[in-house]
Scaffold this motif. Structure first.
Motif, mmCIF file in Angstrom:
data_model
loop_
_atom_site.group_PDB
_atom_site.id
_atom_site.type_symbol
_atom_site.label_atom_id
_atom_site.label_comp_id
_atom_site.label_asym_id
_atom_site.label_seq_id
_atom_site.Cartn_x
_atom_site.Cartn_y
_atom_site.Cartn_z
ATOM 1 N N THR A 120 -8.854 -1.273 1.281
ATOM 2 C CA THR A 120 -7.382 -1.372 1.321
ATOM 3 C C THR A 120 -6.430 -1.149 0.668
ATOM 4 N N VAL A 121 -6.338 -0.430 -0.479
ATOM 5 C CA VAL A 121 -5.603 0.009 -1.363
ATOM 6 C C VAL A 121 -5.743 1.689 -1.878
ATOM 7 N N THR B 65 0.675 -0.981 0.763
ATOM 8 C CA THR B 65 0.189 -0.085 -0.284
ATOM 9 C C THR B 65 0.461 0.981 -0.219
#
Length: 273
Positions: A107-108, A83
Motif C-alpha cells: 500500500t505504501v 501515501t
C-alpha cells in the motif's frame, strides 16, 4: 531522529511517555496527533516540548519514523490518505496485530515494520514484538531495535505466531491481573483479611516473583516444587487450581484466535492482499 505518532490512545500514549521517560527520544523531536486532538494536547500538558498537530500529512512530511496507533479498520484508509506524502526513506510502523507487514508494503512506498507493545513497557520492562517488512533496511531495523530496547526487550517474531505471542506479551498482563483480582477477592470472602491487606500482599508478591524469575535461579516448575512441601498447605492449594483451571487457558487462546481471524478477514477485504 524525528518521530511522529498518529493516534494517542492507550498504547500510543504508553509508547510516547515511555520513549520520553527512558530518554529513547528527545520530546522536542516527537510530533503527535489524534482524531480527538484534545487527547494529544493532554499529553503535551505533561511534556511541553513535544509537538502537537492536527495535520496528519504535515506530520508525515516532517518526520522520519511514523508510528500508526489506530484501530485495525482505520489503518487502510489512513494509509491511502498518507501515501502521496511518504518517501522511500520513511519508516512506517504499525502497532496493530491483525495488520501484516506485507499488506502495508503493498500500500505504501516506504519501509515498514510492525511493533506490538505491552503495557509493561510503561515500566520500561517486558517484551515488545517486532516483525520487519522486506522493505526494511538493515539501518532501519537497527534504529527500531535500539529505540524499543530502551523500553523493552524487543523480540523478533514470524507472522505465524503473532496472535499467540501477543496473547502472552500484550494481553497477558490483563489476563494475569484478572486472576490476581479473583485471588484477592476469594481471600477476602473466605478469611478475615481486609481487601487493603490482600492487595498490598499480592502486589508485593508479584513484584518479588518477577525479581526472582529475573535472577533465573528457578524455572516456573522448579519454583512450584520449592514452595510445595510434601503434604503441606501449598500442595492442597495447587490441587484446587488443577481441578479448576483444566482447559481454561486453552479456551483463552481459542477465543482470542477466533477474534483474530475475524479481524484479519475484515482487514483483508480492505487491503485485497
Amino acid at each position: 531522529m524525528k518521530i511522529g505518532f498518529i493516534g494517542t490512545g492507550n498504547m500510543g500514549t504508553i509508547l510516547i511517555e515511555s520513549f520520553i521517560e527512558s530518554n529513547a527520544a528527545d520530546p522536542s523531536q516527537i510530533t503527535i496527533t489524534n482524531r480527538t486532538i484534545d487527547k494529544a494536547l493532554k499529553i503535551k500538558e505533561r511534556c511541553s516540548s513535544l509537538h502537537v498537530t492536527e495535520d496528519q500529512e504535515r506530520l508525515v512530511r516532517e518526520n522520519e519514523m511514523i508510528f500508526i496507533c489506530v484501530k485495525p479498520l482505520d489503518i487502510y484508509p489512513l494509509l491511502k490518505k498518507l501515501t502521496p506524502h511518504l518517501r522511500e526513506d520513511h519508516i512506517l510502523i504499525s502497532i496493530t496485530s491483525p495488520i501484516q507487514t506485507e499488506q502495508i508494503e503493498h500500500t505504501v512506498p516506504c519501509q515498514t515494520a510492525r511493533v506490538i507493545p505491552s503495557i509493561t513497557n510503561r515500566a520500561l520492562a517486558g517484551v515488545s514484538l517486532v516483525t520487519f517488512g522486506e522493505s526494511c533496511s538493515d539501518t532501519a531495523k537497527t534504529q527500531i531495535r535500539t529505540l524499543m530496547s530502551h523500553i523493552s526487550k524487543p523480540l523478533e517474531i514470524e507472522s505465524g505466531i503473532t496472535r499467540a505471542a501477543s496473547d502472552i506479551v500484550s494481553c497477558g498482563p490483563a489476563f494475569m491481573s484478572y486472576l490476581i483480582q479473583r485471588f484477592i477477592d476469594a481471600a477476602v470472602e473466605e478469611t478475615s483479611i481486609s481487601k487493603q491487606e490482600a492487595v498490598i500482599m499480592s502486589k508485593e508478591m508479584l513484584v518479588g516473583l518477577g525479581k526472582l524469575l529475573e535472577t533465573e535461579l528457578y524455572t516456573l516448575p522448579a519454583l512450584q516444587e520449592k514452595v510445595c512441601v510434601k503434604g503441606g498447605v501449598t500442595g492442597e492449594g495447587l490441587k484446587a487450581l488443577e481441578s479448576g483451571v483444566q482447559d481454561m487457558f486453552n479456551r483463552v487462546f481459542q477465543n482470542t484466535h477466533a477474534k483474530y481471524e475475524e479481524d484479519i478477514s475484515l482487514v483483508e477485504k480492505q487491503f485485497h492482499v
